[in-house]
Design an enzyme around this catalytic site. Structure first.
Site, mmCIF file in Angstrom:
data_model
loop_
_atom_site.group_PDB
_atom_site.id
_atom_site.type_symbol
_atom_site.label_atom_id
_atom_site.label_comp_id
_atom_site.label_asym_id
_atom_site.label_seq_id
_atom_site.Cartn_x
_atom_site.Cartn_y
_atom_site.Cartn_z
ATOM 1 N N HIS A 171 19.603 16.068 -17.452
ATOM 2 C CA HIS A 171 19.632 15.054 -16.493
ATOM 3 C C HIS A 171 20.373 13.650 -16.811
ATOM 4 C CE1 HIS A 171 17.946 14.574 -12.425
ATOM 5 N NE2 HIS A 171 17.415 13.359 -12.612
ATOM 6 N N ARG A 225 23.663 13.559 -15.402
ATOM 7 C CA ARG A 225 23.738 12.982 -13.991
ATOM 8 C C ARG A 225 23.597 11.793 -14.103
ATOM 9 N NH1 ARG A 225 22.242 13.707 -8.439
ATOM 10 N NH2 ARG A 225 20.348 12.454 -8.129
#
Length: 260
Positions: free
Chosen positions: A201, A204
């Site tokens: 993550h 991202r």
């Protein structure tokens, strides 16, 4: 209970609330001391049309048992750390996965959910199925598209599965890569690259931060990242203090010129 995080405590309270909700199915007079969801926010749903159009939306106090959870900002990788993590990846599959998160902003679950037909390399588009089964189209970075192309031609094992990213070896060869498998890959590469914050993550988040620093419109960022609420997207602005200072200084200069 001080040694437990607020999130942990609230999750356990949610479990207790579920037990009371089940009891309420048998006894309508039973009171749930830990309201949650809509009942914790609104006394009624407050639809603006239909049978409940006459109702007023009124706040209902949250249970005093719930704890306020600290809102943390997304943690992005620095450019050197992101480069080091990607450089440690050895397979075309893993490079493509990292590229889709780092340069296209996909969530790890969205990457794993991609089918081969969801990627239009020639047209440079990806059809992404996000949270709540909501679909969005995301531009495909041309370099990432080239990596996916090589993966499909040279590395992806033969399989009946429609999934884009498959397990390459072992007993589950040819099956879709799982979240546990993805975590194992990144855990290994965090160790060999020395990038301790190199979680899926984080890639991202790095994508969102780069967009914010580039001054991309908030609505465009929201569409690319697949956020349901623009408030979630706005958090990335706080990760770009240099950009914010630059915009602030530019605004001050414009105001001074107007005053002359």
């Amino acid at each position: 209970m001080d040694r437990y995080a607020a999130t942990t405590i609230n999750r356990r309270l949610a479990a207790i609330s579920g037990l009371y909700s089940f009891t309420g199915l048998r006894d309508p007079n039973a009171i749930n001391p830990v309201p949650r969801g809509r009942e914790a926010r609104w006394l009624v749903a407050g639809e603006r049309s239909g049978m409940l159009a006459h109702t007023r939306r009124r706040r209902q106090p949250r249970s005093a048992l719930r704890l306020r959870e600290a809102r943390t900002l997304p943690v992005a990788l620095s450019a050197p750390d992101a480069a080091a993590l990607v450089a440690s990846l050895r397979t075309w599959r893993d490079r493509a996965i990292a590229g889709l998160m780092l340069w296209c902003g996909l969530r790890s679950c969205e990457v794993l959910g991609l089918n081969v037909t969801d990627v239009d390399i020639g047209g440079r588009w990806i059809t992404v199925t996000g949270k709540g089964a909501k679909q969005r189209r995301v531009p495909l970075d041309p370099d990432v598209g080239a990596v996916i192309d090589v993966y499909l031609l040279a590395e992806r094992p033969e399989s009946d599965s429609d999934r884009l990213f498959l397990v390459a070896k072992g007993a589950t060869r040819g099956q879709g890569l799982t979240p546990a498998g993805l975590r194992t890959i990144f855990r290994y590469h965090r160790e060999i690259s020395g990038v301790t914050g190199g979680h899926p993550h984080a890639l991202r988040h790095t994508f969102g931060t780069v967009l914010a620093e580039a001054g991309v419109d908030l609505a465009v960022m929201q569409a690319l990242l697949g956020h349901a609420h623009v408030d979630t997207t706005a958090r990335y602005v706080h990760l770009a203090p240099v950009h914010v200072k630059g915009e602030f200084d530019a605004a001050r200069a414009r105001l001074r010129n107007q005053a002359r």
